[in-house]
Design an enzyme around this catalytic site. Sequence first.
Site, PDB file in Angstrom:
ATOM      1  N   HIS A   4      19.338 101.503  94.424  1.00  0.00           N
ATOM      2  CA  HIS A   4      19.037 102.744  93.694  1.00  0.00           C
ATOM      3  C   HIS A   4      20.300 103.089  92.894  1.00  0.00           C
ATOM      4  O   HIS A   4      20.778 102.277  92.102  1.00  0.00           O
ATOM      5  CB  HIS A   4      18.637 103.810  94.718  1.00  0.00           C
ATOM      6  CG  HIS A   4      18.026 105.058  94.170  1.00  0.00           C
ATOM      7  ND1 HIS A   4      17.677 105.210  92.856  1.00  0.00           N
ATOM      8  CD2 HIS A   4      17.696 106.236  94.775  1.00  0.00           C
ATOM      9  CE1 HIS A   4      17.161 106.422  92.682  1.00  0.00           C
ATOM     10  NE2 HIS A   4      17.166 107.065  93.828  1.00  0.00           N
ATOM     11  N   HIS A  36      13.050  97.162  87.358  1.00  0.00           N
ATOM     12  CA  HIS A  36      12.703  98.532  87.719  1.00  0.00           C
ATOM     13  C   HIS A  36      11.296  98.543  88.278  1.00  0.00           C
ATOM     14  O   HIS A  36      10.441  97.793  87.829  1.00  0.00           O
ATOM     15  CB  HIS A  36      12.784  99.452  86.488  1.00  0.00           C
ATOM     16  CG  HIS A  36      12.873 100.892  86.859  1.00  0.00           C
ATOM     17  ND1 HIS A  36      11.768 101.648  87.116  1.00  0.00           N
ATOM     18  CD2 HIS A  36      13.945 101.696  87.043  1.00  0.00           C
ATOM     19  CE1 HIS A  36      12.158 102.872  87.436  1.00  0.00           C
ATOM     20  NE2 HIS A  36      13.471 102.926  87.403  1.00  0.00           N
ATOM     21  N   ASP A  90      21.409 101.486  84.865  1.00  0.00           N
ATOM     22  CA  ASP A  90      22.692 101.191  85.504  1.00  0.00           C
ATOM     23  C   ASP A  90      23.433 100.022  84.871  1.00  0.00           C
ATOM     24  O   ASP A  90      24.585  99.765  85.214  1.00  0.00           O
ATOM     25  CB  ASP A  90      22.467 100.891  86.997  1.00  0.00           C
ATOM     26  CG  ASP A  90      22.006 102.120  87.753  1.00  0.00           C
ATOM     27  OD1 ASP A  90      22.531 103.193  87.454  1.00  0.00           O
ATOM     28  OD2 ASP A  90      21.117 102.002  88.603  1.00  0.00           O
TER      29      ASP A  90
END
Length: 441
Positions: free
Chosen positions: A281, A320, A376
Site C-alpha cells: 500500500h 493497481h 508511488d
Amino acid sequence: MGTEEQTETGGVATASETLTITDNRTGKTYEVPLEDGTIRATALRDIKVKESDFGVMSYDPAFMNTASCRSAVTYLDGEAGVLEYRGYPIEQLAEHSTYLEVAYLLVHGELPNAKQLEEWTNKITTHTFVHENVKSFIQGFRYDAHPMGMLLASVGALSTFYPDANQIKDPEIRYLQIIRLIAKMPTLAAFAYRHNMGQPYVYPDNELDYPGNFLSMLFKMSELKYEPDPRLSRALDILFILHADHEQNCSTSAVRAVGSSQVDPYSAVAAGVAALYGPLHGGANEQVLRMLRRIERKENIPDFIAGVKEGKERLMGFGHRVYKNHDPRATIIKKACDDVFEVTGVNPLLEIAIELEKIALEDEYFVKRKLYPNVDFYSGLIYEALHMPVGMFTVLFAIPRTSGWISQWLEMIDDKEQKIARPRQIYTGERNRDYIPVSQR
Ligand code: CMC
C-alpha cells in the site's frame, strides 16, 4: 421497462432489475433485486435447503468484488483512469486548488467560498501545536525508529489527550477532532523526522501555509524564520492533493472497519496509518526508491525485469487493484517531477525509473496483466529531491490521506445502514475434539 417497486433501501428497482437465481439443490428459484448493478449479499440468506440452514453466503477474500458501503466522497473509474473528489477531476484540483481547500471539499462535500476557506484555514492553522507531552512521548523512541511507527503510535496517543473524542455522535466534538487531526499530522510527522535526525523539534510557524509550515518544521535550523521555496512548497501541496483520498482502499477500509466499533477517530486513523505502512500500500513509495537504488544502473534493468517475471520480486510502484489503464495521479506526479528537478537538479535515479517504465510498458508480462506505473512510482523521486529520507515517504502519504480517512469515517458515522464491521468466515478447522492432558500428547 418493468413495473417500479420501492426497495428496502429506499431505492427504486424496476421488475426487470432483478437477478433470478435457481438453487439446483432444491430446484427453487429466487428473484433478487439489483440496485446500482449490485445485489445485497444478505439476500442470499433466503436461499436454503431447509429452514434451519444459515442460507447461502458470498465468499470474497480481499473484497475483490464486494461493495462495503455507499459513498459520495471519491469517484474512481479504473478502466478509464478517472479520479474525482466529490465530482471534481483530480487534474483540475491539482492544477488550481490547494491541499487545505481539497481537505475542506472532502470533509464538507462542497468547495468553500472565500469566507469559509479563510475560517477553515484559520482553524487548521491554530490547531497545529501538540501537547508538550507528545514531544516526550516521541523522545521515548529509539533514535532509528521508523517514522511511520512513530506516527502510528503518536496519532493513536492523541486519543488520550482528547478523551471527549469518543463522543462521536456529537457533531461539534466530532468536527473539532477533524480539525485537530488534519492540523496535527504534519507536526507529529515532523517531530518523528527530527527525532531520527537527532535535531531539536521545531514548533509550527502559523504564518506559513500548510506545506510551508511542514517544510519549516522539518528543515528549520538556526535561522529566525524559515522561508520555504514556493516551488517546492507547491510541489508538496500537489502531492498532498493527489494523495488525499482514494475511495475504499486498504487503509480507508481499515479506518472504516475500526471506526465502525464507534471508537474515537484518533484510534481509527491510527488503524489507517498501520494499513498504509505496508509495502503493498503506501509503503510502496519507499520500496520503489530502494529498488531503484538497488538497480543502480540502466544496464542492470533487463536482469531485474527477468527476476520480476520469474516471480522473484515485484516491480514496486507498478500495478493497481482498480486502475487497469493508467493511474491519473502518476501522470500528474511525473509532471511535478520536472518542476521540482528544476529547483533541485535532476535525481539520477530518474533516468533508471524512466527506462524501467519504458521497458515494462512494452513487455508482454506487464501488458498482459495491465500493470502500469501507479502513484508511488515517481513520488519517491520527488520526496528524495526534497531531501526526505526514504523512511519519511509513507509518512508524507499519511499526512494528506488523513483528510480522506476522516471524510470516509464521517460518512460512515452518519450512514444509517452501517453497523459494526463483522465479516463471516468459512470454517475449515477441526470440530468436537476432546481435550487431552499434556502428559498424554
Ligand atoms: N510486479 C510484478 N508483477 C505484478 C505486480 C508488480 N508490481 N503487480 C501485480 N503483478 C502480477 C501478479 O504477480 C499477478 O500475476 P499472475 O496473474 O501471473 O499471478 C497479476 O499481476 C495480478 O496481481 P495481483 O497481486 O493479483 O493484483 P492485486 O490487485 O491483488 O494487487 C497491487 C495490486 C498494487 C498490490 C500489486 O499490483 C502490487 O503488489 N504492486 C506493487 C506494490 C505497489 O506499487 N503498491 C502501490 C499501490 S498504489 C498506491 C497505494 O495503494 O498505496
